[in-house]
Design a protein around this motif. Structure first.
Motif, short mmCIF file in Angstrom:
data_model
loop_
_atom_site.label_atom_id
_atom_site.label_comp_id
_atom_site.label_asym_id
_atom_site.label_seq_id
_atom_site.Cartn_x
_atom_site.Cartn_y
_atom_site.Cartn_z
N LYS A 77 0.81 -1.22 0.00
CA LYS A 77 0.00 0.00 0.00
C LYS A 77 0.84 1.27 0.00
O LYS A 77 0.29 2.37 0.02
CB LYS A 77 -0.92 0.01 1.22
N ASN A 78 2.16 1.13 0.00
CA ASN A 78 3.06 2.29 0.07
C ASN A 78 2.74 3.16 1.28
O ASN A 78 2.62 4.39 1.18
CB ASN A 78 2.97 3.13 -1.21
N GLN A 79 2.61 2.52 2.41
CA GLN A 79 2.26 3.22 3.64
C GLN A 79 3.21 2.86 4.77
O GLN A 79 3.69 1.72 4.86
CB GLN A 79 0.84 2.86 4.07
N VAL A 80 3.44 3.84 5.63
CA VAL A 80 4.19 3.63 6.85
C VAL A 80 3.32 4.12 8.01
O VAL A 80 2.60 5.12 7.86
CB VAL A 80 5.52 4.40 6.85
N TYR A 81 3.41 3.43 9.13
CA TYR A 81 2.57 3.76 10.26
C TYR A 81 3.42 3.96 11.51
O TYR A 81 4.50 3.41 11.64
CB TYR A 81 1.56 2.64 10.51
N LEU A 82 2.88 4.74 12.43
CA LEU A 82 3.49 4.88 13.74
C LEU A 82 2.38 4.78 14.78
O LEU A 82 1.57 5.69 14.91
CB LEU A 82 4.23 6.21 13.88
N GLN A 83 2.37 3.67 15.49
CA GLN A 83 1.41 3.49 16.59
C GLN A 83 2.04 4.04 17.85
O GLN A 83 3.13 3.61 18.25
CB GLN A 83 1.08 2.01 16.77
N MET A 84 1.36 5.00 18.46
CA MET A 84 1.89 5.66 19.65
C MET A 84 0.96 5.40 20.82
O MET A 84 -0.21 5.80 20.78
CB MET A 84 2.03 7.16 19.41
N ASN A 85 1.47 4.75 21.84
CA ASN A 85 0.70 4.45 23.04
C ASN A 85 1.31 5.13 24.25
O ASN A 85 2.46 5.59 24.21
CB ASN A 85 0.67 2.93 23.27
N SER A 86 0.55 5.20 25.30
CA SER A 86 1.02 5.81 26.56
C SER A 86 1.64 7.18 26.31
O SER A 86 2.74 7.48 26.80
CB SER A 86 2.04 4.88 27.24
N LEU A 87 0.93 7.98 25.58
CA LEU A 87 1.47 9.28 25.19
C LEU A 87 1.63 10.20 26.39
O LEU A 87 0.83 10.17 27.34
CB LEU A 87 0.58 9.92 24.13
N LYS A 88 2.68 11.01 26.32
CA LYS A 88 3.02 11.94 27.39
C LYS A 88 3.01 13.36 26.83
O LYS A 88 3.19 13.56 25.62
CB LYS A 88 4.43 11.63 27.91
N PRO A 89 2.83 14.35 27.69
CA PRO A 89 2.87 15.74 27.20
C PRO A 89 4.16 16.06 26.44
O PRO A 89 4.12 16.83 25.47
CB PRO A 89 2.76 16.55 28.49
N GLU A 90 5.25 15.45 26.83
CA GLU A 90 6.52 15.72 26.15
C GLU A 90 6.59 15.09 24.76
O GLU A 90 7.57 15.32 24.02
CB GLU A 90 7.71 15.26 26.99
N ASP A 91 5.60 14.31 24.39
CA ASP A 91 5.52 13.79 23.03
C ASP A 91 4.89 14.80 22.07
O ASP A 91 4.84 14.56 20.86
CB ASP A 91 4.70 12.50 22.99
N THR A 92 4.42 15.91 22.60
CA THR A 92 3.84 16.95 21.75
C THR A 92 4.88 17.48 20.77
O THR A 92 5.96 17.91 21.17
CB THR A 92 3.31 18.10 22.62
N ALA A 93 4.55 17.42 19.49
CA ALA A 93 5.49 17.83 18.45
C ALA A 93 4.81 17.70 17.10
O ALA A 93 3.72 17.14 16.99
CB ALA A 93 6.75 16.96 18.48
N VAL A 94 5.49 18.20 16.09
CA VAL A 94 5.10 17.90 14.71
C VAL A 94 5.88 16.65 14.31
O VAL A 94 7.11 16.61 14.47
CB VAL A 94 5.42 19.07 13.77
N TYR A 95 5.17 15.67 13.80
CA TYR A 95 5.77 14.40 13.42
C TYR A 95 5.91 14.35 11.89
O TYR A 95 4.93 14.57 11.17
CB TYR A 95 4.92 13.24 13.93
N TYR A 96 7.12 14.03 11.46
CA TYR A 96 7.44 14.01 10.04
C TYR A 96 7.80 12.60 9.59
O TYR A 96 8.58 11.90 10.24
CB TYR A 96 8.64 14.91 9.74
N CYS A 97 7.26 12.24 8.45
CA CYS A 97 7.62 10.98 7.79
C CYS A 97 8.79 11.26 6.85
O CYS A 97 8.86 12.34 6.25
CB CYS A 97 6.41 10.49 7.01
N TYR A 98 9.68 10.31 6.73
CA TYR A 98 10.75 10.47 5.76
C TYR A 98 11.03 9.16 5.03
O TYR A 98 10.75 8.07 5.53
CB TYR A 98 12.02 11.03 6.42
N ALA A 99 11.59 9.32 3.85
CA ALA A 99 11.99 8.18 3.02
C ALA A 99 13.42 8.41 2.58
O ALA A 99 13.79 9.52 2.21
CB ALA A 99 11.08 8.07 1.80
N ALA A 100 14.22 7.36 2.63
CA ALA A 100 15.63 7.50 2.25
C ALA A 100 16.08 6.29 1.45
O ALA A 100 15.73 5.15 1.76
CB ALA A 100 16.50 7.67 3.50
N ARG A 101 16.89 6.62 0.44
CA ARG A 101 17.53 5.56 -0.34
C ARG A 101 18.91 6.08 -0.71
O ARG A 101 19.03 7.07 -1.42
CB ARG A 101 16.72 5.23 -1.59
#
Length: 117
Positions: A77-101
């Motif tokens: 499906k050309n998809q990447v996922y990030l499951q985030m559990n037990s989130l904390k206030p310090e996890d607040t941020a902008v989350y960026y996906c990246y691809a590298a070759r």
């Protein structure tokens, strides 16, 4: 290469979110790219969250995310996922996906995650 993140939002401490990254426009097949997530909080440098190898057979996490976050990919499906559990206030941020070759990397526009009561 186009990377489009989704799934961010506001969540209470202890809650969960699942981020998705839809990838398109690759010169080579998606399954030949290392993929990952970084994040950047206000006033802080961008930091590694997690990475995953092209086959998905190996993953790597920043120490503060180990045991709470899980990265996965669906090469069909050309998809990447990030499951985030037990989130904390310090996890607040902008989350960026990246691809590298090789030495070439591409970034998405980011999705905001806010952890607050």
């Amino acid at each position: 290469v186009q990377l489009v993140e989704s799934g961010g939002g506001l969540v209470q401490p202890g809650g969960s979110l699942r981020l998705s990254c839809a990838a398109s426009g690759f010169t080579f097949t998606f399954s030949s790219y290392d993929m990952g997530w970084y994040r950047q909080a206000p006033g802080k440098a961008r930091e590694l969250v997690a990475t995953i190898t092209p086959s998905g057979g190996s993953t790597n996490y920043a120490d503060s995310m180990k045991g709470r976050f899980t990265i996965s990919r669906d090469n069909a499906k050309n998809q990447v996922y990030l499951q985030m559990n037990s989130l904390k206030p310090e996890d607040t941020a902008v989350y960026y996906c990246y691809a590298a070759r090789g030495s070439v990397a591409s970034w998405g526009q980011g999705t905001q995650v806010t952890v607050s009561s």
